[in-house]
Design an enzyme around this catalytic site. Sequence first.
Site, PDB file in Angstrom:
ATOM      1  N   ALA A 249     -17.070  28.441 -22.609  1.00 36.33           N
ATOM      2  CA  ALA A 249     -17.552  27.063 -22.739  1.00 36.33           C
ATOM      3  C   ALA A 249     -18.951  26.939 -22.148  1.00 36.33           C
ATOM      4  CB  ALA A 249     -16.570  26.101 -22.071  1.00 36.33           C
ATOM      5  N   ARG A 250     -19.047  26.592 -20.884  1.00 29.43           N
ATOM      6  CA  ARG A 250     -20.308  26.527 -20.162  1.00 29.43           C
ATOM      7  C   ARG A 250     -20.078  27.054 -18.750  1.00 29.43           C
ATOM      8  NH1 ARG A 250     -21.898  25.966 -24.563  1.00 29.43           N
ATOM      9  NH2 ARG A 250     -23.337  24.411 -25.426  1.00 29.43           N
ATOM     10  N   GLU A 278     -27.297  30.605 -16.806  1.00 32.15           N
ATOM     11  CA  GLU A 278     -26.948  31.250 -18.069  1.00 32.15           C
ATOM     12  C   GLU A 278     -27.229  32.749 -18.017  1.00 32.15           C
ATOM     13  OE1 GLU A 278     -25.751  31.477 -22.147  1.00 32.15           O
ATOM     14  OE2 GLU A 278     -25.524  29.879 -20.677  1.00 32.15           O
ATOM     15  N   HIS A 297     -23.388  35.472 -23.963  1.00 28.39           N
ATOM     16  CA  HIS A 297     -23.243  34.268 -24.785  1.00 28.39           C
ATOM     17  C   HIS A 297     -23.239  34.638 -26.268  1.00 28.39           C
ATOM     18  CE1 HIS A 297     -24.078  29.647 -24.689  1.00 28.39           C
ATOM     19  NE2 HIS A 297     -23.120  29.959 -25.529  1.00 28.39           N
TER      20      HIS A 297
END
Length: 339
Positions: A249-250, A278, A297
Amino acid sequence: MHPTADNRPSLLLAMGPGVAERLLTEDHRARLSALTRTDPHLVAHDLTAPTPEAAAALAEAELLLTCWGATPLTAEVLDRAPRLKAVVHAAGSVKHHITDACWARGIRVTSAAAANALPVAEYTLAAILLAGKQVLRSAQQYAELRTDHAWLDSSAAWGNYRRTVGIVGASRIGRRVLDLLRPFDLQVLLHDPYVPAAPPGVELVGLDELCARSTVVSVHAPQLPATYRMIGAAQLAAMPDGATLINTARGSLVDEDALLPHLRSGRLHAILDVTDPELPPPDSPLYDLPNVLLTPHVAGSLGNELHRMADQALEEVARYGRGEPFAEEVRAADLLRSA
């Protein structure tokens, strides 16, 4: 029927450098030419300072086809697009470029989030099944031993038969994961405070109970102030020894400072496609811990999966040209509870 050449809407591509080349095949560009009045090779990378060609196209555009790297559509940008009626986003979240000025001007918005959800759900399914088989641990042991080993003796707690899997968030991706899990012999728990009832075969529980009962916990909630570090110290401590945390998700949804001691000790495992920040710093232990699978990612659309998003976006363009409602329209209220 396709719209005729006389009434086709005018469209401008607006996205970051290099994105259109990966997103659109020549077939996509040919279809755009058939559906709209556009130069399918003209891409506006910066709508705040467009080239003369892009500025002229923007002034005529009834539609924008956007993707990653699109310029935020501020009031100033929208002043350059007096005929704009709709934005078709050939990717997932629109939060980075759709502003209050868009809603104030009645601009309609649609997104290819459904198309982007599928590869994330597929990645998650693979991660769940690999976690149940303890693939990271067995691969590490195999590399260390490099000889025969009594795998049946050491794998008594492994396997995916009737394993308990917890899904955090019935988001679009979370629901796709639930769908993909249906054929397997798993007990599935779900936590989502906005869901009044769980789908058939799924048990709706509180977050703490989900973490305490699940040997695999997969996070699919949106990034909101209310979800910041929702998987925190208490939830991580509640997870059983040997459990695996999956996050596609994040990164901000997981308290990584609280997670690291559990990873360093080997008590928990993690499959992390997103982190906070990130890009982890070069000295982050996440790169080297043997019980962590860290990916950059990549769960979302990449490679030829981008073409699925383009296909969905062009279907929405076709719907617009036929005067039909968008199939995947995004409304301002949706952004309060979405990624």
